[in-house]
Scaffold this motif. Structure first.
Motif, PDB file in Angstrom:
ATOM      1  N   THR A 137       0.860  -1.183   0.000  1.00  0.00           N
ATOM      2  CA  THR A 137       0.000   0.000   0.000  1.00  0.00           C
ATOM      3  C   THR A 137       0.897   1.235   0.000  1.00  0.00           C
ATOM      4  O   THR A 137       2.134   1.127  -0.035  1.00  0.00           O
ATOM      5  CB  THR A 137      -0.916   0.013   1.233  1.00  0.00           C
ATOM      6  N   TYR A 138       0.303   2.389   0.110  1.00  0.00           N
ATOM      7  CA  TYR A 138       1.061   3.642   0.122  1.00  0.00           C
ATOM      8  C   TYR A 138       2.132   3.635   1.195  1.00  0.00           C
ATOM      9  O   TYR A 138       3.256   4.101   0.982  1.00  0.00           O
ATOM     10  CB  TYR A 138       0.088   4.805   0.312  1.00  0.00           C
ATOM     11  N   ASP A 139       1.814   3.084   2.349  1.00  0.00           N
ATOM     12  CA  ASP A 139       2.758   3.097   3.476  1.00  0.00           C
ATOM     13  C   ASP A 139       3.976   2.207   3.239  1.00  0.00           C
ATOM     14  O   ASP A 139       4.968   2.307   3.965  1.00  0.00           O
ATOM     15  CB  ASP A 139       2.057   2.670   4.758  1.00  0.00           C
ATOM     16  N   ASP A 140       3.915   1.332   2.246  1.00  0.00           N
ATOM     17  CA  ASP A 140       5.034   0.435   1.957  1.00  0.00           C
ATOM     18  C   ASP A 140       5.980   0.980   0.892  1.00  0.00           C
ATOM     19  O   ASP A 140       6.951   0.305   0.525  1.00  0.00           O
ATOM     20  CB  ASP A 140       4.503  -0.927   1.488  1.00  0.00           C
ATOM     21  N   ARG A 146       6.400   9.953  -3.622  1.00  0.00           N
ATOM     22  CA  ARG A 146       5.284   9.016  -3.749  1.00  0.00           C
ATOM     23  C   ARG A 146       4.202   9.504  -4.711  1.00  0.00           C
ATOM     24  O   ARG A 146       3.111   8.955  -4.752  1.00  0.00           O
ATOM     25  CB  ARG A 146       4.682   8.748  -2.364  1.00  0.00           C
ATOM     26  N   HIS A 147       4.522  10.537  -5.455  1.00  0.00           N
ATOM     27  CA  HIS A 147       3.613  11.064  -6.460  1.00  0.00           C
ATOM     28  C   HIS A 147       4.360  11.214  -7.780  1.00  0.00           C
ATOM     29  O   HIS A 147       5.589  11.296  -7.809  1.00  0.00           O
ATOM     30  CB  HIS A 147       3.047  12.425  -6.037  1.00  0.00           C
ATOM     31  N   THR A 184      -0.307  12.926  -8.785  1.00  0.00           N
ATOM     32  CA  THR A 184      -0.916  11.595  -8.800  1.00  0.00           C
ATOM     33  C   THR A 184      -0.185  10.672  -7.846  1.00  0.00           C
ATOM     34  O   THR A 184       1.018  10.417  -8.031  1.00  0.00           O
ATOM     35  CB  THR A 184      -0.885  11.002 -10.220  1.00  0.00           C
ATOM     36  N   PRO A 185      -0.847  10.145  -6.807  1.00  0.00           N
ATOM     37  CA  PRO A 185      -0.159   9.231  -5.893  1.00  0.00           C
ATOM     38  C   PRO A 185       0.079   7.877  -6.542  1.00  0.00           C
ATOM     39  O   PRO A 185      -0.745   7.396  -7.334  1.00  0.00           O
ATOM     40  CB  PRO A 185      -1.127   9.117  -4.714  1.00  0.00           C
ATOM     41  N   VAL A 186       1.213   7.278  -6.224  1.00  0.00           N
ATOM     42  CA  VAL A 186       1.512   5.943  -6.729  1.00  0.00           C
ATOM     43  C   VAL A 186       0.427   4.968  -6.283  1.00  0.00           C
ATOM     44  O   VAL A 186      -0.041   4.125  -7.058  1.00  0.00           O
ATOM     45  CB  VAL A 186       2.900   5.496  -6.231  1.00  0.00           C
TER      46      VAL A 186
END
Length: 795
Positions: free
Chosen positions: A82-85, A91-92, A100-102
């Motif tokens: 997820t985003y936290d990983d 991260r964009h 745009t977030p990954v």
């Protein structure tokens, strides 16, 4: 011209066979039509894992929690992220604005946004594991149009914007705004003898390319990653991918894999970062292939638009002014929307001379699907509206619609509303004359009682809904203007590496670029250029990758112009080095080596008078010559943010269409019988390919005229028809005869005098079809696509 689609007015090449001006066959053509071509989705690697993306089921919501435990516990699953990983603080990503977030963080902004990714040993295992991820959402109000985006207290799609556009827009939910103001449109309106106003709606179109998004990421021994990918711009992808992975660009090595079409839909990233992340996390190759349903969520679409226009004219038919407001829905993320706004505004008057102009174009942030590049890039939407206006105004003045256009047509030397002078041929009036002069298809002879009709030729086709009852024929015309190449000060360049050597006793040229071959035929043209400039029969085209400098994007009708220019430039430099070798070896034996203009032709060094001085095999022997060089087109400049003035474009392309349609007025069914096109291409480097591009663009314009639209629920912002069952595209049975008349008026600023070809026919085909349907029915028809209920009064 006839109805075969065979071009006229096309000059043939000379010198080495298979060079510029000849209809050289594409090396990938046979493989593609027989199904043997290897697309990116066909790639395979030993010990390969499969990646899967979990996408949001709602369009706008806070993410309360994500539980991946059950997915991780699934046998065969190697990783869930997820985003936290994510491994770095970057991260964009994004083409211009990194918004745009990954993977979604905090909230999701559109239906189908990536939330988590899974790697497993089987695609079905990965799919089932992704379905086990539990995401709790707290839904938020959706922003779906200008009213909801700019209403007092409207929810912001992006809070705390810091991009460079935010300072000149009136509301944070407006991504970009570009006015074009020249003269005094208000005063001109008061002088006009006739004024027409119209409001137009353009639907969201999908690129509907042949091959859904796919790629293969392979971890490398040096800690980097090898990515094999179907894309439109390798180096742009690289620039966005490497920071997210925390790797230097030289450790993200990208190779173009077989691309099944693009049309703008592969300019943005899709699964590139996700595949690389999973490969680096697991230490194994990871392949991701979207299915068709997922592909509708995995790439941007053409901007839907609301367009309001006012045109005025004198009683003798001269345009007095144009006022327009163009509102483009950019969806949840920026993508290429700012550049699309620039095109829509600067080309919003069309190929006409108007001294007094007041245009405003803007793009919104909404919770609808993200929109960005698609063939025609903002000029398509504007052309639909201004051509409808030109028909209405011609009728008010009492002039023939084609002659009214010709009277107001721009030409070389005309000023655009941006103040830029058109300094290359602009044969707008001639294209209209030519397309009008092309023979009309014969009137259909309706069958008498008892005879069987070929229903494929009737409105409704194989649905067998009519045998000719209530069918009316209509004819319509349209013309458009499209810029070529990147604009508004973008440093538009390309790189080519060319090598020449003797292999097996034969002189061979090798061309290496990072150009994405997406079906446009660039690899064929590059070989033609090398044959022409270097006089060799055998040319090898290296696979496109990031081991050579950037070629820019395969978009904006720019690749033949810019990367073709780079190949030509590098070939010329190679030729000079080869001649230097020849002068050193043989100059003492013949004075022509020092005094004559020398050429490479037919594998030999010859004088401009045709005298042979040496074979290339003797000149090169064991030597090899290699050059890598960049090539740039003329510089452009940004448009002024208050007035829109500036030399923003480098070249223009023009096409005119005549549509002939048959409409069943009782059932609301349309059959497009013919879409004749006349287009100036500057120089047809490969005539067969040029005609194919024109016919393909024409068909895409037909699609948005009568069938193609992504339907988004205005209450929920969810996509309602993400499949080819419900999103219709033209088949061979829907595609009409497309005769093409090709005009070649060289642009002295461009390599070989060429002009970008692929986009212009997508502009004018749509309004031509609508004009023909209006001619048949007498209805106003102010939206695309036209549906049966619009023709029968049941909408």
């Amino acid at each position: 011209m006839g109805t075969t689609g065979t071009p006229t007015n096309i000059t043939q090449g000379s010198g080495t066979r298979g060079g510029i001006g000849e209809s050289t066959l594409r090396p990938d053509g046979t493989l593609k039509v027989t199904g043997e071509f290897a697309y990116s989705s066909d790639m395979w690697h030993e010990d390969m894992l499969w990646g899967q993306i979990l996408r949001s089921t709602v369009a706008h919501a806070e993410i309360v929690s994500i539980d991946t435990a059950e997915a991780l516990a699934t046998p065969g699953v190697y990783a869930v992220m997820t985003y936290d990983d994510l491994p770095t603080d970057v991260r964009h990503y994004g083409l211009e604005i990194q918004d745009t977030p990954v993977l979604a963080h905090g909230k999701v902004r559109h239906h189908g946004e990536p939330v988590a990714i899974v790697a497993a040993d089987h695609p079905e295992t990965a799919r089932r594991a992704a379905a086990k991820i539990k995401v709790e959402y707290r839904e938020l109000p959706v922003i779906t149009d200008e009213a909801s985006a700019t209403a007092p207290g409207a929810v912001l799609v992006h809070e705390g914007r810091t991009d460079h556009h935010v300072g000149h827009v009136p509301h944070p939910n407006i991504l970009h705004r570009q006015p074009i103001v020249r003269g005094d449109a208000g005063a001109a309106a008061r002088r006009a003898d006739f004024v027409v106003r119209g409001e137009y709606t353009f639907g969201m179109q999908d690129q509907a390319f042949l091959g859904p998004e796919s790629g293969l990421a392979v971890p490398a021994e040096d800690g980097g990653v090898e990515l094999y990918i179907a894309t439109q711009w390798l180096h742009s992808d690289l620039r966005q991918i490497a920071p997210v992975l925390g790797l230097p660009e030289n450790k993200v090595r990208m190779t173009l894999s077989g691309v099944g079409g693009a049309f703008g839909g592969r300019e943005d990233l899709s699964m590139q970062i996700h595949a690389c992340l999973l490969a680096l996390r697991t230490g194994k190759p990871v392949k991701i292939v979207y299915n068709r349903f997922e592909s509708f969520f995995g790439h941007v679409h053409r901007h839907p638009a609301k367009l309001t226009y006012e045109h005025g004219a004198t009683k003798d038919g001269k345009l007095t002014h144009v006022k327009a407001r163009i509102v483009l829905d950019g969806g949840a993320y920026a993508s290429a929307s700012p550049a699309v706004v620039g095109n829509a505004s600067s080309l919003g008057v069309g190929p006409y001379v108007v001294d007094d102009v007041d245009i405003e174009a803007l793009a919104l942030y909404t919770n609808n699907p993200p929109c960005g590049a698609m063939r025609g890039f903002g000029a398509v939407q504007a052309c639909f509206a201004y051509e409808a206006q030109m028909d209405r105004l011609a009728d008010e003045v009492g002039m023939d619609r084609v002659e009214f256009r010709r009277l107001n047509a721009m030409e070389q030397g005309s000023l655009l509303p941006t103040g830029q002078r058109v300094d290359s041929p602009a044969p707008v009036a001639e294209l209209l004359r030519r397309v009008k002069a092309m023979p009309l298809p014969p009137e259909r002879q309706w069958l008498s009682a008892g005879e069987e009709a070929d229903v494929r030729q009737l409105p409704g086709g194989l649905s067998n809904t009519t045998h000719g009852e209530g069918v009316v024929r209509g004819i319509g015309y349209a013309v458009g203007i499209k810029n070529v190449g990147f604009s508004e000060g973008f440093d538009d360049y390309s790189t080519a590496r060319v090598r020449m050597e003797v292999v097996g006793g034969v002189p061979v040229a090798t061309v290496h670029t990072a150009m994405a071959e997406v079906g446009q035929g660039g690899v064929t043209v590059h070989a033609q250029i090398a044959r022409t400039e270097l006089g060799v029969a055998q040319v090898t085209i290296q696979p496109a990758d990031t081991r050579v400098g950037s070629a820019g994007s395969t978009s904006a009708s720019r690749q033949t112009y810019v990367t073709g220019g780079a190949v030509k430039n590098s070939c010329e430099l190679v030729r000079e080095k080869v001649l230097e070798i020849g002068r050193r070896k043989f100059g003492a034996y013949h004075p022509a080596w020092a005094t004559a203009e020398l050429l490479l032709e037919g594998g030999k060094v010859v004088t401009d008078g045709g005298e042979v001085l040496a074979d290339l095999t003797d000149v090169l022997e064991d030597e090899a010559v290699e050059v890598e060089a960049e090539w740039r087109h003329r510089p452009t400049e940004p448009f002024d943010l208050r007035t829109g003035q500036g030399n923003g474009h480098v070249q223009y392309s023009f096409a005119a269409h005549r549509a002939v349609v048959e409409v069943d007025t009782e059932l609301g069914l349309v059959k497009v019988v013919e879409l004749a096109c006349a287009q100036d291409v500057g120089k047809a480097l490969n005539p067969l390919s040029v005609v194919g591009q024109i016919q393909g663009g024409t068909t895409q314009g037909l699609g948005v005229a009568v069938m193609e639209e992504i339907i988004v629920d205005p209450r929920t912002a969810k996509v309602r028809n993400p499949s080819f069952t419900d999103y219709l595209i033209p088949t061979i049975l829907d595609t009409p005869t497309i005769p093409v008349d090709v005009l070649e008026l060289a642009d002295d600023h461009a390599p070989y005098g060429l002009r970008g070809v692929g986009e212009a026919p997508t502009l004018s085909s749509t309004p031509a079809v609508l004009a023909a349907i209006r001619n048949a029915t007498g209805l106003e028809l102010t939206r695309t696509p036209v549906r049966p209920e619009h023709l029968t009064g049941t909408a």
